[in-house]
Scaffold this motif. Sequence first.
Motif, mmCIF file in Angstrom:
data_model
loop_
_atom_site.group_PDB
_atom_site.id
_atom_site.type_symbol
_atom_site.label_atom_id
_atom_site.label_comp_id
_atom_site.label_asym_id
_atom_site.label_seq_id
_atom_site.Cartn_x
_atom_site.Cartn_y
_atom_site.Cartn_z
ATOM 1 N N ALA A 180 -10.893 2.769 4.247
ATOM 2 C CA ALA A 180 -10.637 1.334 4.078
ATOM 3 C C ALA A 180 -11.762 0.498 4.676
ATOM 4 C CB ALA A 180 -9.312 0.961 4.731
ATOM 5 N N LEU A 211 0.839 -1.209 0.000
ATOM 6 C CA LEU A 211 0.000 0.000 0.000
ATOM 7 C C LEU A 211 0.869 1.251 0.000
ATOM 8 C CD1 LEU A 211 -2.782 1.260 0.062
ATOM 9 C CD2 LEU A 211 -2.799 1.009 2.557
ATOM 10 N N ALA A 215 -4.636 -1.630 4.905
ATOM 11 C CA ALA A 215 -4.537 -0.367 5.638
ATOM 12 C C ALA A 215 -4.043 -0.528 7.069
ATOM 13 C CB ALA A 215 -5.900 0.320 5.628
ATOM 14 N N PHE A 252 -7.497 8.560 8.711
ATOM 15 C CA PHE A 252 -7.843 7.161 8.480
ATOM 16 C C PHE A 252 -9.325 6.966 8.776
ATOM 17 C CE2 PHE A 252 -7.428 2.581 10.161
ATOM 18 C CZ PHE A 252 -7.613 2.052 8.892
ATOM 19 N N LEU A 309 -7.198 8.035 4.185
ATOM 20 C CA LEU A 309 -7.361 6.689 3.643
ATOM 21 C C LEU A 309 -8.673 6.091 4.131
ATOM 22 C CD1 LEU A 309 -6.090 4.316 2.040
ATOM 23 C CD2 LEU A 309 -5.048 3.576 4.193
#
Length: 311
Positions: free
Chosen positions: A223, A207, A231, A246, A221
């Motif tokens: 995920a 990644l 992730a 995140f 990100l």
Amino acid sequence: MGDWRTRLTHNHERKMSQQLRTLVAIVGVVFLGTVLYGQFYTFFPKVRSADQSKLIASRLKKERLTSVHKQNMKKYNINEETVIQASSSTQQANHTRSNGKQEKRHTYQEQFFSSKSLIFAENENQLIRKTSSEGLHSLFVAIYTPSVSINGDVVLLHGASFSAQVWSKIGLAQLLVESGYRVFAVDLPGYGRSEGFIPLGMRGEFLRVLLNTIGAVKPVLVAPSMSGSFAVPMILSQNINMLSGFVPIAPAGMTNRGVVDFKNVNLPTLIIYGSKDKRGQVQSEMLANIPESEGRIPPMLLGRSRIIQPK
């Protein structure tokens, strides 16, 4: 002779009378049936065909769901106007793209990357280089770029049953780009239009290589589910510095992880899981040990996505 004729006449009249009564009875039954038939359709005018029956069922279901929607909106203290504005923003973005006379607010680009396109660090570990190059055959990325200044990058991964296309279908990619964010919707290797396979133990490092290759700069990100196997290892490594935020959605990759692992994570995190997803709840409770984390259980909004824009 006269008596015989009289009896014959009486018998004939009796038969005629019986036939008449039978005819009258038949007509009466038919008439009564017609009246009842008409009354049935007077009181139930919509139940006249299979298609109309399906239509009624659909309307009843919609009314029931609408009631549930309103209850959820009240329960979770969600402003209906905010949700409508988010939906309208998505519709406006679609209209802007479809109408050639209007100025486009963003550009859409599809790119394919081969294993030869991967960008590694100068001192890249040879195992990572070999695994990534051999495991990736092709990588598909959909890129949405705003025509105005870019507020930041967002990378959208996906679950095992989906692909990058799902973010366009639900309108999240369009909403983000209309809000000024550059969006990278990625088909992970072996899914959608990407080909290949990356072993579990190497997914976090892959990644990192992927983000460098597609040119995402300090992205948020997102995920969900399976993509957590890419992730989660990344945020638990020194590569976390490549991210600015995140958003795990009931992610995989939580096996053999402990509370201590996440207490040392220094990254703004928005945790999302379904109210009926027991496994996702357990995973999310573990992620809640991240100091800068916040949890959300999005309610059912009848097909509308509850979209939380990054700050």
